[in-house]
Design a protein around this motif. Structure first.
Motif, PDB file in Angstrom:
ATOM      1  N   ALA A  35       5.626   6.203   3.354  1.00 48.25           N
ATOM      2  CA  ALA A  35       4.401   6.978   3.572  1.00 48.25           C
ATOM      3  C   ALA A  35       3.642   6.449   4.776  1.00 48.25           C
ATOM      4  N   ASP A  39       2.693   8.319   8.502  1.00 46.58           N
ATOM      5  CA  ASP A  39       1.294   8.601   8.807  1.00 46.58           C
ATOM      6  C   ASP A  39       1.061   8.369  10.294  1.00 46.58           C
ATOM      7  N   THR A 128      -9.030  12.281   2.537  1.00 49.31           N
ATOM      8  CA  THR A 128      -9.173  10.858   2.826  1.00 49.31           C
ATOM      9  C   THR A 128     -10.525  10.638   3.484  1.00 49.31           C
ATOM     10  N   GLY A 238      -4.004  11.704   3.125  1.00 51.37           N
ATOM     11  CA  GLY A 238      -2.892  10.931   3.669  1.00 51.37           C
ATOM     12  C   GLY A 238      -3.113  10.401   5.062  1.00 51.37           C
TER      13      GLY A 238
END
Length: 277
Positions: A35, A39, A128, A238
């Motif tokens: 992940a 990003d 986020t 994310g």
């Protein structure tokens, strides 16, 4: 003798559990690393040399067009410019209605939203957030000569101007006050100054903006709530790398006094720090 088969059943079971836990931990670490590797929110902004910011442009004093020049300004706008400077990129503002700001994040129209987005558990499940750059509590406003209302405990039987749908209106009801329904702050002030109500509970940012523009004008704050709201930069779910970089920038701007300076320009007070208990 077959030592492997002779091992106690409990020991074999424990070994299997440990192995499974180790495998789960390895998979979790792998998923987390994957992940993080995917990003690209920060590098995308850095490579483009610009951060695209969603904002309303019609929400004074946070984001609005200045009288005369027509330039986009406001507390959130100037904070966004300062953050972009810390990131070493330009800032491009995209103005739209409030309802389209957060959906615009999901659609990839903006890298971030600077528009007093309150942090709530529901929003944290989708978006986020950076660290907060605005804090606000509630204030009990009455006339300067009122000596009967000094705290929220003094509201029983008093008449307050409140929006019927606001949390502050509910707070006034819970305190035993009689409610004179209003549409907003401006009407509350008018009724206060006419002597038709005795007080109103509202957001401290609204009060500070009023004082900055009009002065106290015969009014005063009798008390403040202990609880407070937090607003931060909102990003797509994310986009942690960009959120972390913005948080670092906000920390620097707090340490060097820039946030306090911007806040003082629009509110006459530092709303970028958590209210004292």
């Amino acid at each position: 003798m077959n030592l492997r088969l002779a091992l106690p059943v409990t020991l074999v079971a424990s070994s299997l559990v440990l192995a499974a836990c180790s495998t789960d931990a390895d998979e979790a670490t792998s998923d987390s690393s994957a992940a993080a590797a995917t990003d690209t929110s920060l590098t995308d902004v850095q490579d483009a040399g610009v951060i695209v910011v969603g904002t309303e442009g019609t929400y004074r004093p946070f984001t609005f067009h200045a009288d005369g020049s027509g330039d986009l300004t406001g507390y959130d706008v100037e904070v966004a410019r300062a953050v972009a400077d810390q990131l070493g990129v330009e800032v491009q503002f995209e103005e739209t209605q409030w309802d389209a700001l957060l959906t615009g994040l999901e659609a990839g129209r903006f890298d971030a939203v600077f528009n007093q987005v309150g942090i709530t558990p529901e929003r944290e499940g989708t978006y986020t957030f950076s660290t907060p750059y605005t804090y606000s509590n509630g204030v009990l406003v009455t006339t300067a000569d009122n000596t009967d209302i000094a705290s929220f405990d003094d509201l029983e039987g008093r008449t307050l101007a409140q929006s019927l749908t606001s949390a502050f209106g509910q707070q006034a009801k819970d305190a035993g006050a009689n409610i004179e329904a209003v549409e907003g702050w401006a009407q509350s002030v008018e009724l206060l100054q006419q002597g038709r109500v005795e007080a109103t509970i509202n957001d401290k940012l609204t009060w500070l903006d009023y004082v900055t523009t009009h002065g106290e004008n015969g009014l005063k704050v009798a008390a403040e709530t202990d609880d407070f709201s937090r607003s931060a930069v909102a990003l797509a779910g994310g986009d942690q790398a960009l959120a972390d970089a913005i948080s670092d920038a906000l920390a620097t701007l707090s340490e060097n006094g820039t946030l306090a300076e911007i806040s003082g320009e629009f509110f006459g007070d530092d709303v970028s720090v958590e209210p004292a208990a």
